[in-house]
Design an enzyme around this catalytic site. Structure first.
Site, short mmCIF file in Angstrom:
data_model
loop_
_atom_site.label_atom_id
_atom_site.label_comp_id
_atom_site.label_asym_id
_atom_site.label_seq_id
_atom_site.Cartn_x
_atom_site.Cartn_y
_atom_site.Cartn_z
N ARG A 189 37.51 42.67 43.92
CA ARG A 189 36.17 42.54 44.51
C ARG A 189 35.86 41.10 44.86
NH1 ARG A 189 33.87 45.43 39.51
NH2 ARG A 189 35.95 46.29 39.85
N ASP A 203 49.00 46.81 45.18
CA ASP A 203 47.58 46.48 45.12
C ASP A 203 47.12 45.79 46.40
OD1 ASP A 203 45.29 46.85 43.64
OD2 ASP A 203 45.36 44.88 42.69
N GLU A 225 39.63 41.42 39.93
CA GLU A 225 39.81 40.35 40.91
C GLU A 225 39.66 40.81 42.35
OE1 GLU A 225 43.19 42.55 41.80
OE2 GLU A 225 42.31 42.15 39.84
N LYS A 236 47.33 43.29 32.13
CA LYS A 236 47.55 44.73 32.09
C LYS A 236 48.71 45.06 31.16
CE LYS A 236 46.27 45.53 36.97
NZ LYS A 236 45.17 46.49 36.84
#
Length: 485
Positions: free
Chosen positions: A346, A283, A344, A272
């Site tokens: 999922r 997250d 990542e 990112k």
């Protein structure tokens, strides 16, 4: 006189904000009169002189009781505050008003609050407690005047003992929301997967059954997708299973919960930007909401059987990180081609879904995660919900309306699966060159067993509050869902 207390974190120590319910008249405290627009509130607890001062202040200020309208009355021995609740006796509006009221009591040590009913008193006190949250444990130069002086709120009710008993579930909710916020606000350097797992394990004192799988057990149990995501970090992944058995006469579980717990997401080798990483210590907000919801269930001693699984990992680029084009085998046995290392979450949730379904008898599953793709669509007003069962969606939307944590249903169509077709594996983790808005839910659906009712909640746009701290989203929503089962 009956008292409830809630713990607050500030200055690295724990303070107490007392909530007292009483039918005694106030003495030597600031008085708050909470009024609806166009309606009167009994003020028999005021002296004749105080009543005259209030009437004069209303005439001079034009106070009408509009939502969050404030009028401070001077001249009495102690300050009197007129506080507006708006036109409608709406529970959510009253709770929001309570949070705003805290700001007006910031420099007050003790306040007596008069409302027209016990229900309003309960919800206003609940709002004050929610509004009093702060996270300043890392502040070293904060001045004394920046800390609230408020230590106690006293609410007038007819039946002290009854009000105190009714308030206990509210206190449990505040405890859970604060816990969720604390977890999300901690920097990733502190809240590693190991620390998070250890903190969850501590909750066994509430009667929760908790099992922790370390990185070796993750591999031995075949949780290949979680293992893959955690490969790049020195902080190894953990999976935590929480169980609450509130009804021992029933063998099945009423609900299964799954939370994405990526304690920091740098995007892996699909790195990112710096701006993209700003919120990535949060997250793990989905996992925090699930863990806090289980804590609330235990505190409230709900008569339900619940099981939750959270996957705790870091997604970091390194020589050992999962690479683009790698293929990994999931717990279910499906193979997944990684075409984007930043998709990542999922992978983590998919393995948790399969693990829970394989090991526990449950017909309803809800997962909650920060996947990010719908943030620009729904903003910070609604979270998205996808589901294979309309009744479950209806229950979730109703829970959202009751809690104030609203959901908007998004489509889940079998044609979206084609976007995830891989030439070398069963699935790829992200469409290439197409919109990814619905791809995460289509991916997760591949790991849902036949006849299992399932919903996926994407809360990406709601992880932060108006001040840029964690919102605690999901705890109240899931609690309402559990109560309504």
């Amino acid at each position: 006189m009956y008292i409830e207390m809630i713990m607050l974190r500030s200055r690295g120590v724990i303070d107490m904000l007392e909530v007292i319910f009483t039918n005694d008249k106030p003495q030597n405290v600031v008085k708050v009169i909470a009024m609806f627009e166009g309606q009167e509130t009994a003020i028999d607890f005021l002296t004749a002189n105080e009543i005259k001062l209030v009437e004069s202040a209303i005439l001079q200020s034009g106070f009408e009781g509009k939502a969050n309208q404030v009028c401070v009355v001077y001249g009495a021995r102690e300050k009197i505050i007129l506080f507006g609740l708006g036109k409608k006796n709406d529970i959510l509006a009253i709770r929001d008003a309570g949070q705003f009221l805290f700001e007006n009591l910031f420099d007050v040590e003790c306040a007596y609050i008069a409302t027209e009913s016990e229900d309003i008193a309960l919800n206003l006190a609940y709002g004050v407690l929610l509004g009093s949250y702060s996270f300043d444990k890392y502040k070293t130069e904060k001045k004394a005047e920046e800390y609230t002086k408020l230590e106690r709120i006293i609410l007038r009710v007819e039946n002290e003992k009854e009000a105190t008993e009714y308030f206990k579930p509210y206190v449990a909710m505040v405890n859970g929301v604060r816990y969720c916020k604390d977890l999300c606000n901690e920097p990733a350097s502190y809240l590693t997967p190991e620390v998070f797992a250890s903190d969850i394990k501590r909750l066994t004192y509430l009667g929760l059954d908790i099992d922790v799988l370390d990185s070796e057990q993750i591999r031995l149990n075949g949780l290949g997708l979680i293992d893959a995501v955690g490969k790049g970090s020195d902080n190894k992944p953990y999976v935590v299973v929480m169980r609450w058995i509130g009804n021992r006469d029933k063998k099945d579980y009423d609900l299964g919960l799954i939370g994405k717990g990526v304690c920091f997401d740098a995007g892996g080798l699909s790195l990112k930007s710096n701006q993209g990483m700003i919120e990535m210590k949060m997250d793990m907000a989905g996992a925090a909401a699930v863990v806090a919801s289980m804590k609330v269930a235990a505190l409230q001693r709900v008569r339900k059987n619940l099981v939750a699984v959270v996957g705790l990992v870091e997604n970091i680029p390194s020589a050992t990180a999962m690479k683009i084009g790698d293929v990994y085998t999931s717990f279910k046995g499906k193979t997944v081609e990684v075409v984007n290392a930043d998709a990542e979450g999922r992978l983590v949730v998919a393995d948790c879904l399969s693990y829970l379904q394989n090991n526990y008898k449950v017909s309803r599953l809800v997962d909650i995660a920060t996947f990010g793709s719908l943030k620009t669509t729904l903003g910070n007003v609604y979270a998205a919900v996808f589901s294979n069962d309309e009744k479950l969606v209806e229950d979730l939307i109703e829970a959202g309306n009751l809690s104030g944590e609203k959901l908007w249903q998004m489509p889940l169509d079998s044609r979206y699966k084609k976007m995830l077709s891989s030439k070398i594996a069963d699935l790829k983790n992200l469409p290439v060159g197409e919109s990814a808005s619905v791809a995460s839910s289509a991916f997760l659906q591949e790991f849902i067993e036949k006849d299992t009712k399932w919903a996926h909640i994407d809360m990406s746009g709601l992880r932060l509050d108006k001040d840029g701290l964690a919102s605690g989203f999901g705890v109240k929503l899931l609690n309402e869902l559990i109560k309504g089962l």
